[in-house]
Scaffold this active site. Structure first.
Site, PDB file in Angstrom:
ATOM      1  N   LEU A 108    -111.749  46.413  26.149  1.00 44.56           N
ATOM      2  CA  LEU A 108    -111.342  44.997  26.725  1.00 44.56           C
ATOM      3  C   LEU A 108    -110.159  44.355  25.936  1.00 44.56           C
ATOM      4  O   LEU A 108    -110.254  44.016  24.960  1.00 44.56           O
ATOM      5  CB  LEU A 108    -112.623  44.023  26.652  1.00 44.56           C
TER       6      LEU A 108
ATOM      7  N   ASP B  61    -113.901  43.917  22.553  1.00 37.92           N
ATOM      8  CA  ASP B  61    -113.189  42.934  23.038  1.00 37.92           C
ATOM      9  C   ASP B  61    -112.101  42.687  21.925  1.00 37.92           C
ATOM     10  O   ASP B  61    -112.434  42.626  20.934  1.00 37.92           O
ATOM     11  CB  ASP B  61    -113.486  41.970  23.803  1.00 37.92           C
ATOM     12  N   SER B  62    -110.868  42.826  22.099  1.00 44.84           N
ATOM     13  CA  SER B  62    -109.536  42.338  21.207  1.00 44.84           C
ATOM     14  C   SER B  62    -109.769  43.414  19.778  1.00 44.84           C
ATOM     15  O   SER B  62    -109.824  44.684  20.068  1.00 44.84           O
ATOM     16  CB  SER B  62    -109.634  41.029  20.917  1.00 44.84           C
ATOM     17  N   ALA B  63    -110.015  42.843  18.946  1.00 43.36           N
ATOM     18  CA  ALA B  63    -110.205  43.618  17.899  1.00 43.36           C
ATOM     19  C   ALA B  63    -111.251  44.565  17.808  1.00 43.36           C
ATOM     20  O   ALA B  63    -111.325  45.727  17.374  1.00 43.36           O
ATOM     21  CB  ALA B  63    -110.264  42.694  16.357  1.00 43.36           C
TER      22      ALA B  63
ATOM     23  N   HIS C 295    -105.566  36.536  27.387  1.00 41.00           N
ATOM     24  CA  HIS C 295    -106.230  37.226  26.304  1.00 41.00           C
ATOM     25  C   HIS C 295    -107.696  36.519  26.193  1.00 41.00           C
ATOM     26  O   HIS C 295    -107.842  35.258  26.286  1.00 41.00           O
ATOM     27  CB  HIS C 295    -105.541  37.188  24.823  1.00 41.00           C
TER      28      HIS C 295
END
Length: 382
Positions: free
Chosen positions: A240, A212-214, A353
């Site tokens: 994600l 997810d994200s980073a 987010h």
């Protein structure tokens, strides 16, 4: 929201999905029926309107919100002797609920890596003697924070519902360990799983990456390195709301970011805040993560900028309507599709987010877990 209402909203997400096409990209839009078009989802809006104005008038509410994991809404004061990065890490994350179906065993293991030992947590669902598919999961946190604990409950639930071994990887963080240290840890974890698949009870031909994200950015970077090196060990990827470019140059990225792309019916400040907080933090995160700014356009740091996406594995891309990263994520998915990869894109309407962290609070988070589990099950039979 009581349990009955929560279950009803979860059913809506599964029953009322709509197929749409955006600039040639097919995607599935999911949202709850109580969300008005052009507005943030009511559950996300509730978090953004607890808010700063009320907190200024009633400072005691801030402490109560901090206890309830609304930390990211308020600037956290540092503890005595605490650095800025330590404060930031302490206040990241959300204590989600355990939504695991059945028994899932978690085991902490230390594995070797080129930069030293790497801690991983292996979740194995109970039952069955056959080898299972595997998903390595890389947590988010802007490459500078986050932890295995933040994604513990989603990982357990994916393992249980997807009948898969999920491996939660504790990669090195910037600024102490700038790029490519964390990426090396993730790739070394992939290699370790590949080499030890039989011992782990894993199908070597069904090893995937997720994040997810980073962490999603690291997963997509692993796929780039895997394909560029001709190893082809990664069979699928789950991204994600990933960070897939470090560059802000539209000529390099192939798209122009604009607030006007996001529907905001009442020009609500909560929506603007959800979009701009990440935009405003990108330069600082880049400085901490990259170290050498000249490397920003390397595909290892910005997998969106790879020259060739031929041969990429099946991909599940999950985005949020009110996420600053949505445009780059959909551009990445578009490039994969144009190169012939199998891509499923799901956009959660009204969401912001990092919504996966909120398992048990946002029904969208649990629906996302179900989508990941279903994808892993499907890929394991292909």
């Amino acid at each position: 929201m009581n349990r009955e209402e929560y279950e009803g909203r979860l059913r809506e997400l599964k029953e009322n999905a709509e197929d749409v096409c955006v600039d040639g990209l097919s995607l599935l839009v999911k949202e709850c029926a109580d969300r008005e078009r052009g507005c943030m989802d009511p559950r996300a809006l509730r978090l953004h309107t607890l808010k700063r104005e009320e907190a200024e008038e009633h400072p005691e509410q801030v402490e109560e919100c901090l206890k309830k994991n609304f930390r990211y809404l308020f600037p956290a004061p540092p503890l005595p002797g605490e650095s800025m990065i330590e404060t930031m890490r302490r206040t990241m994350g959300w204590e989600s609920e355990d939504i695991t179906d059945g028994k899932v065993e978690g085991k902490n293991v230390v594995i070797p890596g080129r930069g030293g030992e790497i801690s991983v947590r292996i979740y194995t669902p109970a039952g069955g003697e056959r080898r299972k598919p595997c998903l390595l999961f890389f947590h988010g946190g802007g490459f500078t924070g986050g932890s295995m604990d933040v994604v513990e409950n989603p990982c357990k639930a994916i393992a249980g519902r997807g009948d898969a071994v999920v491996i939660n990887v504790d990669y090195r963080l910037a600024p102490e360990n700038p790029y490519p240290a964390g990426l090396h840890d993730c790739m070394d974890a992939v290699g370790w799983v590949w080499e030890n698949a039989e011992t782990l009870g894993i199908r070597q031909d069904k090893i995937g990456v997720a994040g997810d994200s980073a962490g999603g950015g690291l997963a997509s970077s692993c796929v780039y390195l895997d394909r560029a090196g001709g190893e082809n060990r990664i069979a699928y990827q789950v991204l994600l709301y990933p960070t897939v470019t470090r560059s802000a140059d539209p000529e390099v990225n192939g798209y122009t970011w604009s607030m006007d792309v996001y529907e905001n019916r009442d020009d609500h400040p909560g929506i603007r805040r959800a979009l701009t907080w990440m935009m405003e933090s990108m330069d600082g995160l880049n400085q901490m993560y990259m170290g050498d700014a000249a490397k920003i356009t390397e595909p290892g740091a910005s997998p969106l900028l790879a020259e060739d996406f031929t041969g990429y594995p099946p991909t599940l891309m999950v985005t949020a309507e009110y996420d600053y990263l949505r445009l780059e994520d959909e551009m990445y998915a578009r490039k994969l599709a144009e190169a012939g990869a199998s891509v499923r894109v799901i956009r959660y309407g009204g969401m912001e987010h990092a919504f996966l962290d909120k398992c048990g609070f946002y029904p969208q988070a649990e629906d996302c877990v179900d989508e990941i589990a279903e994808a892993v099950r499907r890929w394991s039979h292909e």
